[in-house]
Design a protein around this motif. Structure first.
Motif, PDB file in Angstrom:
ATOM      1  N   ALA A  99     -18.162   8.669 -20.442  1.00 26.89           N
ATOM      2  CA  ALA A  99     -19.369   9.054 -21.182  1.00 26.89           C
ATOM      3  C   ALA A  99     -20.585   8.536 -20.425  1.00 26.89           C
ATOM      4  O   ALA A  99     -20.559   7.436 -19.870  1.00 26.89           O
ATOM      5  N   SER A 100     -21.644   9.323 -20.425  1.00 26.59           N
ATOM      6  CA  SER A 100     -22.849   9.004 -19.652  1.00 26.59           C
ATOM      7  C   SER A 100     -23.822   8.060 -20.349  1.00 26.59           C
ATOM      8  O   SER A 100     -24.679   7.486 -19.697  1.00 26.59           O
ATOM      9  N   CYS A 118     -22.985   5.396 -22.544  1.00 26.84           N
ATOM     10  CA  CYS A 118     -22.164   4.356 -23.150  1.00 26.84           C
ATOM     11  C   CYS A 118     -22.511   2.998 -22.550  1.00 26.84           C
ATOM     12  O   CYS A 118     -22.966   2.918 -21.413  1.00 26.84           O
ATOM     13  N   THR A 147     -20.830   2.715 -19.223  1.00 27.54           N
ATOM     14  CA  THR A 147     -21.085   3.718 -18.183  1.00 27.54           C
ATOM     15  C   THR A 147     -21.194   3.078 -16.798  1.00 27.54           C
ATOM     16  O   THR A 147     -20.832   3.702 -15.796  1.00 27.54           O
ATOM     17  N   PRO A 179     -14.864  13.552 -19.278  1.00 22.85           N
ATOM     18  CA  PRO A 179     -15.923  13.216 -20.223  1.00 22.85           C
ATOM     19  C   PRO A 179     -15.525  13.599 -21.655  1.00 22.85           C
ATOM     20  O   PRO A 179     -14.818  14.591 -21.868  1.00 22.85           O
ATOM     21  N   SER A 180     -15.988  12.802 -22.607  1.00 22.29           N
ATOM     22  CA  SER A 180     -15.742  13.082 -24.023  1.00 22.29           C
ATOM     23  C   SER A 180     -16.951  12.625 -24.830  1.00 22.29           C
ATOM     24  O   SER A 180     -17.539  11.597 -24.536  1.00 22.29           O
ATOM     25  N   ASN A 181     -17.280  13.402 -25.843  1.00 22.22           N
ATOM     26  CA  ASN A 181     -18.417  13.072 -26.704  1.00 22.22           C
ATOM     27  C   ASN A 181     -17.947  12.559 -28.068  1.00 22.22           C
ATOM     28  O   ASN A 181     -18.676  12.626 -29.045  1.00 22.22           O
ATOM     29  N   GLN A 204     -21.925   9.766 -27.250  1.00 22.75           N
ATOM     30  CA  GLN A 204     -22.426   9.160 -26.018  1.00 22.75           C
ATOM     31  C   GLN A 204     -22.263  10.056 -24.786  1.00 22.75           C
ATOM     32  O   GLN A 204     -22.556   9.627 -23.674  1.00 22.75           O
ATOM     33  N   GLU A 205     -21.807  11.294 -25.004  1.00 25.89           N
ATOM     34  CA  GLU A 205     -21.732  12.263 -23.909  1.00 25.89           C
ATOM     35  C   GLU A 205     -22.227  13.624 -24.415  1.00 25.89           C
ATOM     36  O   GLU A 205     -21.486  14.583 -24.532  1.00 25.89           O
ATOM     37  N   LYS A 234     -15.672  18.509 -20.266  1.00 22.41           N
ATOM     38  CA  LYS A 234     -15.655  17.672 -21.464  1.00 22.41           C
ATOM     39  C   LYS A 234     -14.504  18.087 -22.389  1.00 22.41           C
ATOM     40  O   LYS A 234     -14.279  19.278 -22.603  1.00 22.41           O
ATOM     41  N   ASN A 267     -14.723   5.107 -25.165  1.00 20.52           N
ATOM     42  CA  ASN A 267     -14.937   5.616 -23.812  1.00 20.52           C
ATOM     43  C   ASN A 267     -14.380   4.626 -22.785  1.00 20.52           C
ATOM     44  O   ASN A 267     -14.310   3.431 -23.035  1.00 20.52           O
TER      45      ASN A 267
END
Length: 183
Positions: free
Chosen positions: A32-33, A35, A38, A62-64, A69-70, A94, A148
């Motif tokens: 996640a970008s 977090c 990250t 990636p996961s939201n 957080q993504e 994702k 994450n």
């Protein structure tokens, strides 16, 4: 069963069979970008650079699903990872990593190596536990992915050998990676 039974969409939209990683030691990470973990992208890239010539690969997913957080698109995620961390290991589109819509790969990974707890001495552990307890206690149910940057080490036969939670920094996995590379 092994990771070779699964496929996923790469960032470019092409379906990739994980069988193409047969014979390699693989680290699968849900990312996640936005977090608190990250920053781990930096050391993940460092590990990839150090061991990629020894048949080691990292696969980022990636996961939201954890506190949104993504939120970005696949293109935004790819750009973020490249510009901010120089990520050159394979990144996939994702996915959900827990719950009824979880990508089958992550259902397999989580059931192969159940959650054993967070490293309570990690600098971000207390903050993480407070967030989960106050806002998302459901995350702690079952053996699903908890947050994450959960990482799964896969041997050359495609089997899960170890699970590392977000509270394990990538460089702290180096001995386990080296051992898997020797097998």
């Amino acid at each position: 069963m092994s990771i070779y039974n699964f496929s996923a969409k790469a960032m470019n939209g092409k379906e990739v069979s994980l069988e193409q990683y047969k014979g390699k030691t693989v680290l699968i990470v849900n990312t996640a970008s936005e977090c608190g973990f990250t920053f781990q992208y930096e050391d993940l890239q460092r590990l990839y650079d150090r061991y990629k010539d020894k048949d080691f690969v990292i696969l980022g997913f990636p996961s939201n699903q954890f506190a949104d957080q993504e939120p970005g698109t696949n293109e935004q995620i790819s750009t973020f990872c490249t510009l901010n961390y120089g990520v050159s290991f394979p990144m996939f589109q994702k996915v959900d990593v827990r719950g009824s819509q979880a990508h089958p790969l992550f259902s397999y990974l989580a059931s192969s190596k159940p959650f054993e707890g967070f490293n309570q001495t990690h600098s971000v552990a207390k903050i993480l536990m407070d967030i989960i307890q106050e806002k998302h206690p459901e995350y702690m149910l079952g053996d699903s992915i908890k947050w994450n940057f959960t990482k799964f080490l896969i041997n050359r036969q495609g089997e899960v050998v170890k699970r590392f939670e977000a509270t394990t920094d990538p460089l702290d996995m180096e001995q386990d990676i080296e051992a898997a590379l020797q097998d």
